[in-house]
Design an enzyme around this catalytic site. Sequence first.
Site, mmCIF file in Angstrom:
data_model
loop_
_atom_site.group_PDB
_atom_site.id
_atom_site.type_symbol
_atom_site.label_atom_id
_atom_site.label_comp_id
_atom_site.label_asym_id
_atom_site.label_seq_id
_atom_site.Cartn_x
_atom_site.Cartn_y
_atom_site.Cartn_z
ATOM 1 N N ASN A 223 2.454 52.418 42.223
ATOM 2 C CA ASN A 223 2.973 53.582 42.938
ATOM 3 C C ASN A 223 4.453 53.798 42.635
ATOM 4 O O ASN A 223 5.244 52.856 42.657
ATOM 5 C CB ASN A 223 2.760 53.425 44.456
ATOM 6 C CG ASN A 223 1.281 53.303 44.803
ATOM 7 O OD1 ASN A 223 0.796 52.251 45.198
ATOM 8 N ND2 ASN A 223 0.545 54.379 44.611
ATOM 9 N N ALA A 224 4.831 55.060 42.348
ATOM 10 C CA ALA A 224 6.216 55.465 42.096
ATOM 11 C C ALA A 224 6.855 54.713 40.927
ATOM 12 O O ALA A 224 7.969 54.204 41.006
ATOM 13 C CB ALA A 224 7.068 55.319 43.367
ATOM 14 N N ASP A 277 3.113 48.589 53.489
ATOM 15 C CA ASP A 277 3.942 49.787 53.287
ATOM 16 C C ASP A 277 3.603 50.843 54.353
ATOM 17 O O ASP A 277 3.666 52.044 54.084
ATOM 18 C CB ASP A 277 3.737 50.356 51.874
ATOM 19 C CG ASP A 277 4.879 51.276 51.433
ATOM 20 O OD1 ASP A 277 5.915 51.327 52.119
ATOM 21 O OD2 ASP A 277 4.712 51.961 50.408
#
EC number: 3.5.1.25
Length: 384
Positions: A223-224, A277
């Site tokens: 992710n990201a 998260d």
Amino acid sequence: MIAIINGRFILPDAKGDFAIVTDKAILCEGERIAAIVDAQEAAALPAESIIDAGGGYVAPGFLNVHVHGCDGMDTMDDDAQALPRMARLQAKTGVTGFLPTTMTCAWTEVETAFAHIRQCMQKQPEGARVLGAHMEGPFISPAKKGAQAEENIRQADFSLVEPWQDVVRIITLAPEELPDPAFVASCEQAGITVSIGHTAADYDTVMDAIEKHGVHHITHLYNAMTPFHHRNPGVVGAALDSASNCEIIADNVHAHPAAQRLLYRAKGGRHIILITDSLRACGIGDGPSELGGQAVFVKGELATLADGTIAGSVATMNRCVAHFWENTGAPLPLVIEMVTKTPAQELGLYEELGSLAVGKRADIVIFDDAVGIQRTIIGGKSLD
Ligand SMILES: [Zn+2]
């Protein structure tokens, strides 16, 4: 003195690898584990000091090194009740220690969050221990900002972090944006782990950061960050091709079960840290919530904006353990290392917590075959 009996105990073996052992009992005295003995030795103890695990698993309490919020509260809330509420909800999900995680906000707001975290570190609320802060940004890449606010992104500067060295345990940053690699050395000297995340770096930049500058942590793999391509392996390629510890949001929303399996296989089961998260909507059930002023709707393990965009995680740590266990077919003790031993070693706390061993803190979780939490014990005290 309390004694935990009748469990499937997840204990380190002679080599330090976790394994399941039965016919044992764990004795806790005050805040610490006093002894691990044969089951019959605990039989003579008075009934009121016995905790019967009912055949459930008995493991070290989980650690969550990346969690923004839960139970309606967020680390960035300037509210003295936010972290205590988060600590209680985390404990219900088997977590006994966590790093409240800041967002890329105005620096004064980040400092306000650090001040609340410092207060909780000095006077721990009831629930999971506040072990310090994970600072996610503002030293990240605008190209991979995800849900972080671009106007608050800034250049890495150790003088900003210096007054908070006692609080900050992990800093997520984009290595390609670092003006000076000496920043990494300053962090390591201060006992702060630098983590690669929210980054548009290429494979070589990340391998340099890992091999030349000693960076050894990756923020929410996949992710990201730049994805894997066979001619341009990106951050994902470097993460899988190195001995770095990779966080993964094992909620089956942020990472497909196959992507979790690939991580497990590429790493040979080691160097993996499960995280949630999660956002404030975690733990409040299905229905409407909020993220940075936008309406969010939660259904099961999915939180979406009005247009269907994923709005972050509502995962709990026990569900992440269950997902990763099921998705990979890994032995349970190895999955438990990913939420106990590995993060504790990363934070330099393994002498103190992260395994069931004599002298360590009596931070213990008891759970069933579906990783439903039956009891969480913190510092020798059972939480209701
Ligand atoms: Zn995050």
